[in-house]
Design an enzyme around this catalytic site. Structure first.
Site, PDB file in Angstrom:
ATOM      1  N   ASP A   1     -23.014 -12.734 -32.887  1.00 31.05           N
ATOM      2  CA  ASP A   1     -23.671 -12.598 -34.275  1.00 31.05           C
ATOM      3  C   ASP A   1     -22.722 -12.714 -35.223  1.00 31.05           C
ATOM      4  OD1 ASP A   1     -25.881 -12.263 -36.174  1.00 31.05           O
ATOM      5  OD2 ASP A   1     -25.025 -10.362 -36.429  1.00 31.05           O
ATOM      6  N   LEU A  54     -37.974   2.955 -18.937  1.00 34.31           N
ATOM      7  CA  LEU A  54     -37.661   3.757 -17.856  1.00 34.31           C
ATOM      8  C   LEU A  54     -36.517   4.400 -17.507  1.00 34.31           C
ATOM      9  CD1 LEU A  54     -39.882   1.828 -14.856  1.00 34.31           C
ATOM     10  CD2 LEU A  54     -40.514   3.416 -16.753  1.00 34.31           C
ATOM     11  N   CYS A  55     -35.624   4.206 -18.530  1.00 35.38           N
ATOM     12  CA  CYS A  55     -34.384   4.699 -18.532  1.00 35.38           C
ATOM     13  C   CYS A  55     -34.386   6.194 -19.264  1.00 35.38           C
ATOM     14  CB  CYS A  55     -33.276   4.015 -19.522  1.00 35.38           C
ATOM     15  SG  CYS A  55     -32.509   2.916 -18.449  1.00 35.38           S
ATOM     16  N   HIS A  56     -33.740   7.044 -18.583  1.00 37.59           N
ATOM     17  CA  HIS A  56     -33.960   8.208 -19.292  1.00 37.59           C
ATOM     18  C   HIS A  56     -32.959   8.537 -20.841  1.00 37.59           C
ATOM     19  CE1 HIS A  56     -34.897   9.147 -15.132  1.00 37.59           C
ATOM     20  NE2 HIS A  56     -35.616  10.455 -15.339  1.00 37.59           N
ATOM     21  N   MET A  62     -26.529   2.206 -17.049  1.00 32.00           N
ATOM     22  CA  MET A  62     -27.360   1.285 -17.931  1.00 32.00           C
ATOM     23  C   MET A  62     -26.571   1.317 -19.379  1.00 32.00           C
ATOM     24  SD  MET A  62     -29.330  -0.641 -16.199  1.00 32.00           S
ATOM     25  CE  MET A  62     -29.869  -1.249 -17.526  1.00 32.00           C
TER      26      MET A  62
END
Length: 160
Positions: free
Chosen positions: A129, A76-78, A114
């Site tokens: 990592d 749902l992020c643009h 976001m």
């Protein structure tokens, strides 16, 4: 606080917010994350002795790339045309940790919180990592939004 969830429609179903009627404004967000590790692991990174190369440079690039791909990762992020992404990484040797700060900016109809949070998170994950062969019990913590400007909701700054 009387805010409502914007990604839930009147039927309680997830939906992407329609931003077509919103005004274009300059929007910026700053986020941070920490990764705690042993003094020995941090020393390897800081002194350039890590066998995988420049850990901070790799994490910085990963964070920038992640910000640009946020809409592919978070439902749902643009998708946004970011005009600036900056990832700063600082060794805090007195605390045996690394601080990551990200800044995302654009002129657009929706915020970049976001993207900033994703950049900081992925930079921390990249450090993990690259260092997991040396230390597996590192801890990523305090991923948070520090500040955001622009848009209808205006300026937000996290409490210190």
């Amino acid at each position: 606080m009387s805010a409502t969830f914007t990604h839930i429609n009147q039927d309680g179903k997830a939906n992407m917010v329609d931003v077509s009627a919103k005004e274009v404004t300059v929007r910026q967000a700053i986020a941070e994350a920490y990764i705690e590790m042993s003094a020995e692991t941090l020393s390897l990174i800081v002194n350039g002795q890590h066998h995988k190369g420049d850990v901070f440079a790799t994490a910085r690039i990963a964070g920038i790339m992640a910000a640009k791909k946020t809409s592919d990762l978070i439902p749902l992020c643009h998708p946004l045309a970011l005009t600036k992404v900056e990832v700063s990484i600082t060794a805090e040797t007195q605390f045996n940790r690394v601080r990551i700060e990200s800044l995302c900016k654009l002129s657009g109809k929706t915020g970049v919180e976001m993207e900033a949070l994703t950049a900081a998170s992925v930079a921390a994950l990249t450090i993990y990592d690259m260092c997991k062969a040396v230390q597996k019990d590192m801890v990523i913590s305090t991923v948070k939004l520090l500040e955001k400007t622009g848009g209808k909701s205006g300026h937000f700054k996290a409490a210190e």
